[in-house]
Design a protein around this motif. Structure first.
Motif, PDB file in Angstrom:
ATOM      1  N   LEU A   1       1.111  -1.498  -0.176  1.00  0.00           N
ATOM      2  CA  LEU A   1       0.043   0.235  -0.163  1.00  0.00           C
ATOM      3  C   LEU A   1       0.765   1.583  -0.157  1.00  0.00           C
ATOM      4  O   LEU A   1       2.010   1.251   0.378  1.00  0.00           O
ATOM      5  CB  LEU A   1      -0.474  -0.060   0.782  1.00  0.00           C
TER       6      LEU A   1
ATOM      7  N   ALA B   1      -5.779  14.799  15.571  1.00  0.00           N
ATOM      8  CA  ALA B   1      -6.094  13.729  15.561  1.00  0.00           C
ATOM      9  C   ALA B   1      -6.344  13.153  15.234  1.00  0.00           C
ATOM     10  O   ALA B   1      -8.119  14.231  14.376  1.00  0.00           O
ATOM     11  CB  ALA B   1      -6.115  13.567  17.211  1.00  0.00           C
ATOM     12  N   MET B   2      -7.222  11.970  15.232  1.00  0.00           N
ATOM     13  CA  MET B   2      -7.956  11.195  14.847  1.00  0.00           C
ATOM     14  C   MET B   2      -8.011   9.337  15.187  1.00  0.00           C
ATOM     15  O   MET B   2      -6.955   9.144  15.347  1.00  0.00           O
ATOM     16  CB  MET B   2      -7.764  11.172  13.021  1.00  0.00           C
ATOM     17  N   TYR B   3      -9.524   9.174  15.411  1.00  0.00           N
ATOM     18  CA  TYR B   3      -9.495   7.816  15.982  1.00  0.00           C
ATOM     19  C   TYR B   3      -9.965   7.193  14.783  1.00  0.00           C
ATOM     20  O   TYR B   3     -11.002   7.584  14.280  1.00  0.00           O
ATOM     21  CB  TYR B   3     -10.538   7.890  16.636  1.00  0.00           C
ATOM     22  N   THR B   4      -8.949   5.312  15.035  1.00  0.00           N
ATOM     23  CA  THR B   4      -9.148   5.407  13.667  1.00  0.00           C
ATOM     24  C   THR B   4     -10.812   4.075  13.722  1.00  0.00           C
ATOM     25  O   THR B   4     -11.168   3.806  12.638  1.00  0.00           O
ATOM     26  CB  THR B   4      -8.202   4.057  13.172  1.00  0.00           C
ATOM     27  N   SER B   5     -10.750   3.495  14.867  1.00  0.00           N
ATOM     28  CA  SER B   5     -11.623   2.591  15.756  1.00  0.00           C
ATOM     29  C   SER B   5     -12.338   2.897  16.434  1.00  0.00           C
ATOM     30  O   SER B   5     -12.381   1.647  17.738  1.00  0.00           O
ATOM     31  CB  SER B   5     -11.621   1.329  15.307  1.00  0.00           C
TER      32      SER B   5
ATOM     33  N   ARG C   1      -5.201   6.354  18.223  1.00  0.00           N
ATOM     34  CA  ARG C   1      -6.078   7.543  17.837  1.00  0.00           C
ATOM     35  C   ARG C   1      -4.122   7.777  17.395  1.00  0.00           C
ATOM     36  O   ARG C   1      -2.884   7.525  17.542  1.00  0.00           O
ATOM     37  CB  ARG C   1      -5.524   8.337  19.615  1.00  0.00           C
TER      38      ARG C   1
ATOM     39  N   VAL D   1      -7.513   9.528  -4.495  1.00  0.00           N
ATOM     40  CA  VAL D   1      -7.991   9.307  -3.260  1.00  0.00           C
ATOM     41  C   VAL D   1     -10.109   9.280  -3.251  1.00  0.00           C
ATOM     42  O   VAL D   1     -10.670   8.569  -3.419  1.00  0.00           O
ATOM     43  CB  VAL D   1      -8.152  10.625  -1.862  1.00  0.00           C
TER      44      VAL D   1
ATOM     45  N   GLN E   1      -7.072   3.775  -0.076  1.00  0.00           N
ATOM     46  CA  GLN E   1      -7.767   4.186   0.699  1.00  0.00           C
ATOM     47  C   GLN E   1      -7.783   3.841   2.341  1.00  0.00           C
ATOM     48  O   GLN E   1      -8.366   4.049   3.006  1.00  0.00           O
ATOM     49  CB  GLN E   1      -8.679   2.561   0.664  1.00  0.00           C
ATOM     50  N   ASP E   2      -5.992   4.053   2.739  1.00  0.00           N
ATOM     51  CA  ASP E   2      -5.962   4.136   4.126  1.00  0.00           C
ATOM     52  C   ASP E   2      -6.032   5.640   4.497  1.00  0.00           C
ATOM     53  O   ASP E   2      -6.959   6.794   4.254  1.00  0.00           O
ATOM     54  CB  ASP E   2      -4.985   4.438   3.790  1.00  0.00           C
ATOM     55  N   ALA E   3      -6.924   5.560   6.097  1.00  0.00           N
ATOM     56  CA  ALA E   3      -7.652   6.970   6.415  1.00  0.00           C
ATOM     57  C   ALA E   3      -6.683   7.453   6.785  1.00  0.00           C
ATOM     58  O   ALA E   3      -7.390   9.124   6.329  1.00  0.00           O
ATOM     59  CB  ALA E   3      -8.406   6.010   7.651  1.00  0.00           C
ATOM     60  N   LYS E   4      -5.947   7.008   7.671  1.00  0.00           N
ATOM     61  CA  LYS E   4      -4.745   8.666   7.718  1.00  0.00           C
ATOM     62  C   LYS E   4      -4.240   9.226   6.354  1.00  0.00           C
ATOM     63  O   LYS E   4      -4.592  10.398   6.635  1.00  0.00           O
ATOM     64  CB  LYS E   4      -4.003   8.016   8.740  1.00  0.00           C
TER      65      LYS E   4
ATOM     66  N   VAL F   1      -6.347   9.849   3.548  1.00  0.00           N
ATOM     67  CA  VAL F   1      -7.020  10.195   2.860  1.00  0.00           C
ATOM     68  C   VAL F   1      -7.491  11.254   4.010  1.00  0.00           C
ATOM     69  O   VAL F   1      -6.966  12.465   3.300  1.00  0.00           O
ATOM     70  CB  VAL F   1      -7.978   9.225   2.836  1.00  0.00           C
ATOM     71  N   VAL F   2      -7.238  11.171   5.218  1.00  0.00           N
ATOM     72  CA  VAL F   2      -7.045  12.439   5.744  1.00  0.00           C
ATOM     73  C   VAL F   2      -6.567  13.608   6.185  1.00  0.00           C
ATOM     74  O   VAL F   2      -6.675  14.771   5.624  1.00  0.00           O
ATOM     75  CB  VAL F   2      -7.328  12.039   7.589  1.00  0.00           C
TER      76      VAL F   2
ATOM     77  N   ARG G   1      -6.488  17.128   4.492  1.00  0.00           N
ATOM     78  CA  ARG G   1      -6.630  18.410   5.508  1.00  0.00           C
ATOM     79  C   ARG G   1      -5.987  18.826   5.173  1.00  0.00           C
ATOM     80  O   ARG G   1      -5.593  20.133   5.254  1.00  0.00           O
ATOM     81  CB  ARG G   1      -6.473  17.547   7.132  1.00  0.00           C
TER      82      ARG G   1
END
Lengths: 184, 184
Positions: free
Chosen positions: B70, B108-112, B119, B155, B161-164, B166-167, B171
């Motif tokens: 990835l 910051a982001m919570y993944t799940s 985090r 994207v 497709q990796d969340a971090k 993409v965010v 941003r």
């Protein structure tokens, strides 16, 4: 380059309620041996339900891992053998009572590809009809419809930090041509 | 409403290499008893390093949980006791050899948040200087600098497709006023 890692032997397994964990001894691409740990998760779905007034359905739940209540997009795990799209319809209906006449795929996301197999499928739901919510017996949540523009400001301010919620809202805003953050 | 869940008793614990898993018997807000499972993760950092030509440093690794390579933003776990900002400087330098003169917090982001304490702290790194990469001995990766506009298209197409990632990219684009997707 090919960095494929070859599993040699499983050295530990944990069977949990939501996840399983597997620890494998693996051969790296340089022939060194190391350990890899994998959290197996069934995957899930997440739905941005956008109404005709530009508001999105949000749910607020107690999240035990963080010992706090969080506002998130409606979401849930895939049942065994369940496909993502019916799961999205089911979760939206269970948590919010909403049914949608128009569904658009917002793509998939890996939440933590370094150690977890969790993959979430995101959807945009529109042309909404309000029915009765029917959450699981052990699921307690508040539901609210919030203007998308306001949610985008909360993403920007860092108030909303849930990855699926951030991605679902930003992709919805992009798809529907709404400035981020700002005037609808 | 207050839906706080109260821990009654820990019924299972798994100690892994990256994560621990705890299974707790808890009392729900309606006084019913159920089980909650928590994957404990040290948390981590993720860096969007944007150069003067509008390109972002990306790394490509084999991700064992998905048995595939990835492309992601540089990222890594917090070491015990480590603060997010020095961890971000360390990970960027280890994986890409880059040092940055200007750092901006991307939140910051919570993944799940339903089952994991992970985090991630996201940063934008600019004013870059190229040094030597020095990845961990068991870490193999390719590094490339890719135009941000091209990454935003990936994207949008669902290729990334990796969340971090993409965010972090969305941003960065927002903060630097770059249209998504499109012309820089």
């Amino acid at each position: 380059m090919d960095y494929t890692e070859k599993a040699l032997r499983r050295v530990n397994t944990f069977h949990g309620i939501i996840v399983d964990v597997e620890t494998d001894m693996v051969r790296l691409s340089n022939d060194q041996i190391t350990m890899r740990e994998v959290v197996r998760h069934p995957g899930g779905v997440c739905v941005a339900a956008l109404d005709a007034d530009g508001r999105v359905a949000m749910v607020r739940q107690f999240r035990y891992p963080f010992q706090t209540h969080l506002w998130e997009l409606p979401a849930g795990k895939l049942e065994p053998g369940e496909e993502p799209f019916p799961a999205a319809q089911r979760e939206l209906s269970e948590e919010t009572g909403l049914e949608a006449g128009r569904w658009t795929e917002l793509g998939a996301m890996y939440t933590s590809p370094g150690f977890s197999t969790e993959r979430l499928y995101l959807y945009l739901a529109e042309d909404l009809r309000q029915g009765e919510a029917h959450p699981d017996p052990n699921e307690f949540l508040d539901v609210a419809r919030v203007p998308l523009a306001e949610l985008l400001e909360r993403v920007d301010s860092g108030e909303l930090q849930d990855a699926k919620t951030v991605v679902g809202l930003l992709r919805t805003a992009h798809l529907r041509g709404i400035d981020f953050p700002g005037s609808v």
